[in-house]
Design a protein around this motif. Structure first.
Motif, mmCIF file in Angstrom:
data_model
loop_
_atom_site.group_PDB
_atom_site.id
_atom_site.type_symbol
_atom_site.label_atom_id
_atom_site.label_comp_id
_atom_site.label_asym_id
_atom_site.label_seq_id
_atom_site.Cartn_x
_atom_site.Cartn_y
_atom_site.Cartn_z
ATOM 1 N N PRO A 34 0.826 -1.199 0.000
ATOM 2 C CA PRO A 34 0.000 0.000 0.000
ATOM 3 C C PRO A 34 0.864 1.254 0.000
ATOM 4 C CG PRO A 34 0.062 -0.952 2.198
ATOM 5 C CD PRO A 34 0.785 -1.905 1.292
ATOM 6 N N ASP A 35 0.500 2.209 -0.844
ATOM 7 C CA ASP A 35 1.267 3.443 -0.972
ATOM 8 C C ASP A 35 0.320 4.624 -0.707
ATOM 9 O OD1 ASP A 35 3.197 5.419 -1.726
ATOM 10 O OD2 ASP A 35 4.169 3.970 -3.021
ATOM 11 N N GLY A 36 0.312 5.626 -1.585
ATOM 12 C CA GLY A 36 -0.529 6.795 -1.363
ATOM 13 C C GLY A 36 -2.008 6.450 -1.391
ATOM 14 N N MET A 37 -2.820 7.250 -0.664
ATOM 15 C CA MET A 37 -4.242 6.934 -0.551
ATOM 16 C C MET A 37 -5.069 8.191 -0.359
ATOM 17 S SD MET A 37 -4.203 5.255 3.298
ATOM 18 C CE MET A 37 -2.946 4.051 2.879
ATOM 19 N N THR A 38 -6.373 8.045 -0.573
ATOM 20 C CA THR A 38 -7.317 9.127 -0.320
ATOM 21 C C THR A 38 -8.669 8.530 0.033
ATOM 22 O OG1 THR A 38 -8.114 11.263 -1.166
ATOM 23 C CG2 THR A 38 -8.193 9.403 -2.686
ATOM 24 N N VAL A 39 -9.505 9.319 0.704
ATOM 25 C CA VAL A 39 -10.845 8.891 1.094
ATOM 26 C C VAL A 39 -11.860 9.681 0.285
ATOM 27 C CG1 VAL A 39 -12.482 8.652 2.997
ATOM 28 C CG2 VAL A 39 -10.028 8.390 3.427
ATOM 29 N N ASP A 40 -12.835 8.981 -0.308
ATOM 30 C CA ASP A 40 -13.839 9.678 -1.101
ATOM 31 C C ASP A 40 -14.972 10.196 -0.221
ATOM 32 O OD1 ASP A 40 -15.712 7.595 -0.735
ATOM 33 O OD2 ASP A 40 -15.299 6.668 -2.668
ATOM 34 N N THR A 41 -15.905 10.901 -0.838
ATOM 35 C CA THR A 41 -16.972 11.558 -0.077
ATOM 36 C C THR A 41 -17.925 10.575 0.582
ATOM 37 O OG1 THR A 41 -18.200 11.779 -2.154
ATOM 38 C CG2 THR A 41 -16.906 13.682 -1.430
ATOM 39 N N SER A 42 -17.921 9.321 0.139
ATOM 40 C CA SER A 42 -18.768 8.307 0.776
ATOM 41 C C SER A 42 -18.019 7.496 1.824
ATOM 42 C CB SER A 42 -19.365 7.373 -0.284
ATOM 43 O OG SER A 42 -18.355 6.615 -0.913
ATOM 44 N N GLY A 43 -16.747 7.821 2.062
ATOM 45 C CA GLY A 43 -15.975 7.138 3.094
ATOM 46 C C GLY A 43 -15.167 5.950 2.625
ATOM 47 N N ARG A 44 -15.131 5.690 1.325
ATOM 48 C CA ARG A 44 -14.307 4.594 0.817
ATOM 49 C C ARG A 44 -12.850 5.044 0.698
ATOM 50 N NH1 ARG A 44 -17.117 2.973 -4.654
ATOM 51 N NH2 ARG A 44 -17.083 5.250 -4.799
ATOM 52 N N LEU A 45 -11.933 4.108 0.934
ATOM 53 C CA LEU A 45 -10.503 4.382 0.882
ATOM 54 C C LEU A 45 -9.919 3.850 -0.424
ATOM 55 C CD1 LEU A 45 -8.013 5.433 2.545
ATOM 56 C CD2 LEU A 45 -7.671 3.039 3.218
ATOM 57 N N TRP A 46 -9.273 4.741 -1.196
ATOM 58 C CA TRP A 46 -8.622 4.390 -2.456
ATOM 59 C C TRP A 46 -7.115 4.375 -2.219
ATOM 60 C CZ3 TRP A 46 -11.550 3.832 -7.130
ATOM 61 C CH2 TRP A 46 -12.913 4.131 -6.994
ATOM 62 N N VAL A 47 -6.456 3.263 -2.594
ATOM 63 C CA VAL A 47 -5.050 3.058 -2.248
ATOM 64 C C VAL A 47 -4.262 2.620 -3.478
ATOM 65 C CG1 VAL A 47 -3.452 1.875 -0.703
ATOM 66 C CG2 VAL A 47 -5.814 2.279 0.032
ATOM 67 N N ALA A 48 -3.159 3.309 -3.763
ATOM 68 C CA ALA A 48 -2.230 2.868 -4.805
ATOM 69 C C ALA A 48 -1.469 1.649 -4.285
ATOM 70 C CB ALA A 48 -1.260 3.991 -5.155
#
Length: 292
Positions: free
Chosen positions: A200-214
């Motif tokens: 797992p590297d960089g990540m962000t959380v979307d407006t619905s609370g899901r976590l997106w991970v490179a």
């Protein structure tokens, strides 16, 4: 059931050695090329070649904008945290890794909704437990929040700011940490574990609370729901994705990639785009008062 996601395309070509820290700031994508010490930007229209905003003579791990001061940044750079002027002049707040027992540099970082800057560090040689997580408060004080990690990556926050997601890339683990209003960790649990040769590297959380991970080394982006279950996998034409950014208007996932260590890099080093049904707020600024 995991939902299918459309294929990625090149959004902006490039030969970046170690692009990272993708953030949406003032209507454009901002990111770094860590080892060359460069801060770069890409306008919303594509394809375009990245424009260099500034360059340091040391590794530049990540930046966040400074509230009310266009062109100024807070940065995780070299062995510490600095404020950067548009010409690259540095005002150092602290260099907590300057005298680390092993050579260490700052890595990924991001601001939370209360205007605090969070950034991790990592040892160059991968010494286990030599990385830490730091929090820079709006008064400029820098605090070590966690230690005993190795390659600290991807600080990201839930929409309400009460939950911090953090990766130890070397361990393949994503942690979920609860925070109080002062930014103190009140708990830390394993949220997800990445296997199959990726980290797992960089990540962000979307407006619905899901976590997106490179997922470095596996040519993918993972999307997790708030329970830690894998909700979707985005396959990429580059083996080493490093960070992700969701367009605030929705519909577009942007992914930085790296070509370091690859014998046949192909399109690695480019910025990729994927159409997705998700959005995330633009990057929070350092020193931004809550509710503004």
């Amino acid at each position: 059931m995991r939902r299918p996601v459309p294929q990625a395309e090149v959004w902006a070509p490039g030969d970046f050695e170690l692009a990272e820290g993708a953030r949406w700031v003032d209507g454009r994508l901002v990111f770094v090329d860590i080892l060359s010490g460069r801060l770069l930007e890409l306008p919303a229209e594509a394809p375009r070649h990245a424009r260099e905003l500034l360059r340091l003579d040391m590794p530049l791990g990540a930046v966040a904008p400074v509230a009310g001061r266009p062109g100024h940044w807070i940065a995780a750079a070299g062995t510490g945290i600095a404020l950067l002027a548009p010409d690259g002049k540095s005002d150092w707040l602290a260099r907590p890794e300057e005298h680390s027992p092993v050579p260490t540099r700052m890595n990924d970082g991001v601001c939370d909704s209360r205007g605090r800057f969070w950034a991790g560090s990592m040892p160059y040689d991968g010494t286990p437990g030599a990385g830490s997580l730091y929090r820079t408060d709006v008064d400029g004080s820098v605090h070590r929040v966690l230690d005993g990690l190795t390659i600290v990556n991807g600080p990201a926050f839930s929409p309400d700011g009460s939950t911090l997601y953090l990766a130890d890339s070397a361990a393949g683990v994503i942690y979920r940490c609860a925070l109080d209003t002062e930014g103190n960790l009140t708990s830390r649990d394993e949220f997800a574990r990445v296997g199959h040769g990726g980290s797992p590297d960089g990540m962000t959380v979307d407006t619905s609370g899901r976590l997106w991970v490179a997922i470095w080394g596996n040519g993918a982006v993972h999307c997790y729901d708030d329970s830690g279950a894998l909700d979707a996998t985005v396959r990429l034409p580059a083996l080493q994705p490093t960070s992700v950014c969701l367009h605030p208007a929705g519909g577009r996932l942007l992914v930085t990639t790296a070509r370091i260590g690859l014998c046949e890099p192909g399109i690695a080093g480019a910025v990729l785009t994927v159409p997705v049904d998700a959005a995330a707020p633009a990057a929070c600024a350092y020193g931004q008062p809550p509710g503004t």
